[in-house]
Design a protein around this motif. Structure first.
Motif, PDB file in Angstrom:
ATOM      1  N   GLU A 183       4.246   1.517  11.598  1.00  0.00           N
ATOM      2  CA  GLU A 183       2.974   1.893  10.984  1.00  0.00           C
ATOM      3  C   GLU A 183       3.059   1.916   9.457  1.00  0.00           C
ATOM      4  O   GLU A 183       2.037   1.928   8.776  1.00  0.00           O
ATOM      5  N   ALA A 184       4.272   1.902   8.914  1.00  0.00           N
ATOM      6  CA  ALA A 184       4.447   1.881   7.462  1.00  0.00           C
ATOM      7  C   ALA A 184       4.228   0.479   6.888  1.00  0.00           C
ATOM      8  O   ALA A 184       3.964   0.333   5.689  1.00  0.00           O
ATOM      9  N   ASN A 239       1.809  -0.643   3.883  1.00  0.00           N
ATOM     10  CA  ASN A 239       1.493   0.491   3.017  1.00  0.00           C
ATOM     11  C   ASN A 239       2.143   0.346   1.648  1.00  0.00           C
ATOM     12  O   ASN A 239       3.231  -0.204   1.504  1.00  0.00           O
ATOM     13  N   ARG A 240       1.445   0.890   0.665  1.00  0.00           N
ATOM     14  CA  ARG A 240       1.947   0.922  -0.710  1.00  0.00           C
ATOM     15  C   ARG A 240       2.800   2.169  -0.880  1.00  0.00           C
ATOM     16  O   ARG A 240       2.421   3.263  -0.442  1.00  0.00           O
ATOM     17  N   VAL A 241       3.951   2.018  -1.524  1.00  0.00           N
ATOM     18  CA  VAL A 241       4.862   3.117  -1.824  1.00  0.00           C
ATOM     19  C   VAL A 241       5.418   2.887  -3.222  1.00  0.00           C
ATOM     20  O   VAL A 241       5.145   1.861  -3.845  1.00  0.00           O
ATOM     21  N   ALA A 292       4.941   6.525   2.789  1.00  0.00           N
ATOM     22  CA  ALA A 292       3.859   5.698   3.332  1.00  0.00           C
ATOM     23  C   ALA A 292       2.717   6.528   3.910  1.00  0.00           C
ATOM     24  O   ALA A 292       1.728   5.970   4.383  1.00  0.00           O
ATOM     25  N   GLY A 293       2.839   7.855   3.866  1.00  0.00           N
ATOM     26  CA  GLY A 293       1.768   8.728   4.348  1.00  0.00           C
ATOM     27  C   GLY A 293       1.755   8.951   5.850  1.00  0.00           C
ATOM     28  O   GLY A 293       0.761   9.419   6.397  1.00  0.00           O
ATOM     29  N   LEU A 294       2.868   8.649   6.537  1.00  0.00           N
ATOM     30  CA  LEU A 294       2.920   8.831   7.988  1.00  0.00           C
ATOM     31  C   LEU A 294       3.269  10.263   8.387  1.00  0.00           C
ATOM     32  O   LEU A 294       2.906  10.707   9.477  1.00  0.00           O
ATOM     33  N   PRO A 316       5.632   8.642  -2.445  1.00  0.00           N
ATOM     34  CA  PRO A 316       4.246   8.166  -2.350  1.00  0.00           C
ATOM     35  C   PRO A 316       3.796   7.576  -3.678  1.00  0.00           C
ATOM     36  O   PRO A 316       4.310   7.961  -4.741  1.00  0.00           O
ATOM     37  N   THR A 323       4.904  -2.831  -1.832  1.00  0.00           N
ATOM     38  CA  THR A 323       4.299  -2.828  -0.503  1.00  0.00           C
ATOM     39  C   THR A 323       5.399  -3.061   0.520  1.00  0.00           C
ATOM     40  O   THR A 323       6.278  -3.909   0.312  1.00  0.00           O
TER      41      THR A 323
END
Length: 133
Positions: free
Chosen positions: A102-103, A106-108, A80-82, A130, A26
């Motif tokens: 914003e990351a 987030n789980r990576v 992180a999907g951004l 990801p 995370t």
């Protein structure tokens, strides 16, 4: 007179060298700090392992805004999907904009390698992707 020291569980876990591999993590924090020379900035990324031998192990990586290293922020944003993979790999020189904060949370997945600092083994983050599954 005793010279007592109290170490937190995080400080103790920071000493643990984990097997080089992909590990779930995370993103705990991303900050921007002046480099030692004072002529540019580093983005400091703090992460914590989530599973297996990396569970609760803190990881830290520094990304310089100098040279091509700054491109690693796009890897983090993608992991992180951004941003999309297409945005990350954009070859048309349009660039991409995102807020790295914003990351946080987030789980990576992080790719680790073993390194050495002051004669002691240390974990180094060498890649981001990801989370799988």
């Amino acid at each position: 007179m005793p010279l007592k020291v109290t170490l937190t569980p995080t400080q103790l876990k920071a000493r643990k060298a984990v097997e080089p591999d992909w590990h779930a993590a995370t993103i705990k924090d991303i900050t921007r700090q002046k480099n030692k020379a004072g002529d540019s900035y580093n983005y400091v990324v703090d992460l914590v392992g989530l599973e297996g031998e990396a569970q609760d192990v803190p990881f830290k990586t520094w990304i310089s805004e100098k040279d091509n290293a700054i491109g690693q922020l796009a890897e983090i944003a993608w992991a992180a999907g951004l941003i999309s993979q297409e945005e990350r790999d954009s070859a048309d020189n349009t660039g991409v904009t995102f807020d790295v904060e914003e990351a946080i949370g987030n789980r990576v997945e992080i790719k680790t390698a073993l390194d050495e600092f002051n004669g002691q083994p240390t974990n180094r983050v060498v890649g981001f992707r990801p989370p799988r599954g």
